[in-house]
Scaffold this active site. Structure first.
Site, PDB file in Angstrom:
ATOM      1  N   GLU A  75     -24.107  49.668  90.963  1.00 58.02           N
ATOM      2  CA  GLU A  75     -23.820  48.812  92.133  1.00 58.02           C
ATOM      3  C   GLU A  75     -23.309  49.661  93.294  1.00 58.02           C
ATOM      4  OE1 GLU A  75     -22.812  48.421  89.024  1.00 58.02           O
ATOM      5  OE2 GLU A  75     -22.584  46.325  88.459  1.00 58.02           O
ATOM      6  N   CYS A 115     -16.645  48.183  91.127  1.00 57.38           N
ATOM      7  CA  CYS A 115     -17.869  47.685  91.786  1.00 57.38           C
ATOM      8  C   CYS A 115     -17.580  46.402  92.543  1.00 57.38           C
ATOM      9  CB  CYS A 115     -18.969  47.467  90.757  1.00 57.38           C
ATOM     10  SG  CYS A 115     -19.646  49.008  90.130  1.00 57.38           S
TER      11      CYS A 115
HETATM   12  N1  THU Z   1     -21.608  50.835  84.861  1.00 55.59           N
HETATM   13  C1  THU Z   1     -22.243  50.429  85.995  1.00 55.59           C
HETATM   14  O1  THU Z   1     -23.224  51.035  86.436  1.00 55.59           O
HETATM   15  N2  THU Z   1     -21.771  49.325  86.623  1.00 55.59           N
HETATM   16  C2  THU Z   1     -20.691  48.592  86.196  1.00 55.59           C
HETATM   17  O2  THU Z   1     -20.283  47.653  86.878  1.00 55.59           O
HETATM   18  C3  THU Z   1     -20.040  48.915  84.946  1.00 55.59           C
HETATM   19  C4  THU Z   1     -20.459  50.172  84.296  1.00 55.59           C
HETATM   20  C5  THU Z   1     -22.117  52.040  84.182  1.00 55.59           C
HETATM   21  C6  THU Z   1     -21.197  53.221  84.242  1.00 55.59           C
HETATM   22  C7  THU Z   1     -21.603  53.995  83.004  1.00 55.59           C
HETATM   23  O3  THU Z   1     -22.728  54.798  83.332  1.00 55.59           O
HETATM   24  C8  THU Z   1     -22.067  52.922  82.036  1.00 55.59           C
HETATM   25  O4  THU Z   1     -22.298  51.755  82.812  1.00 55.59           O
HETATM   26  C9  THU Z   1     -21.077  52.595  80.943  1.00 55.59           C
HETATM   27  O5  THU Z   1     -19.830  52.294  81.467  1.00 55.59           O
END
Ligand code: THU
Length: 160
Positions: A75, A115
């Protein structure tokens, strides 16, 4: 002492086929972005598509690092990208989907707190609500009309 209750409203669609066509299209772009996620450490892919006010759609995905705290959320990646690629153009909607290498995720994954804060900042910067559309790998779709509904009592520039 007074008690105060915080409430947020969102809509649940049992399947993505019940959604308006524009939301289905945005989800399809987010699903495509899962393929560009770099998630060798968690095995948890996040794909995001941002609807721009000029009609364009841009994708983003998570980008991990062996130094774990440097992992970049999908995000935040797409909102930073939107700001630099489309100066002066608002984001009107964000679709977020996830896919795990370890299990089937059949409920929408909630964006992390960081995020949510960045989504709120983008709404504030552009003075434009962002519809947030969430889905797991399968299952129902949650639709929030405003990003700020995901972050009650958000920190903002009003404190600075
Ligand atoms: N992650 C996201 O891309 N967005 C979120 O809102 C939560 C977590 C990703 C970060 C990491 O690469 C993986 O998900 C596990 O936490």
């Amino acid at each position: 002492m007074k008690e105060h209750t915080l409430q947020a409203t969102f809509h649940i669609y049992e399947t993505d086929t019940e959604l308006p066509q524009a939301d289905q299209t945005l989800l399809a772009h987010a699903r495509e972005a899962l393929g560009y996620a770099y998630a060798p450490y968690s095995g948890f892919r996040v794909g995001v598509a941002a609807q721009m006010a000029n009609g364009d759609i841009i994708n983003g995905s998570n980008y991990e690092n062996a130094a774990y705290p440097l992992c970049i959320c999908a995000e935040q990646s797409v909102l930073a990208s939107a700001a630099s690629r489309y100066p002066g153009v608002s984001v009107t909607a964000l679709a977020v989907v996830v896919k795990s290498a370890h299990k089937t995720i059949s409920v929408p994954a909630a964006p992390c707190g960081g995020c949510r804060q960045v989504i709120c900042e983008t709404e504030h910067k552009n003075q434009q609500d962002i519809r947030v559309i969430l889905q797991g790998e399968t299952g129902p779709v949650y639709v929030f009309q405003h990003g700020r509904d995901l972050l009650p009592l958000a920190f903002s520039d009003s404190y600075l």
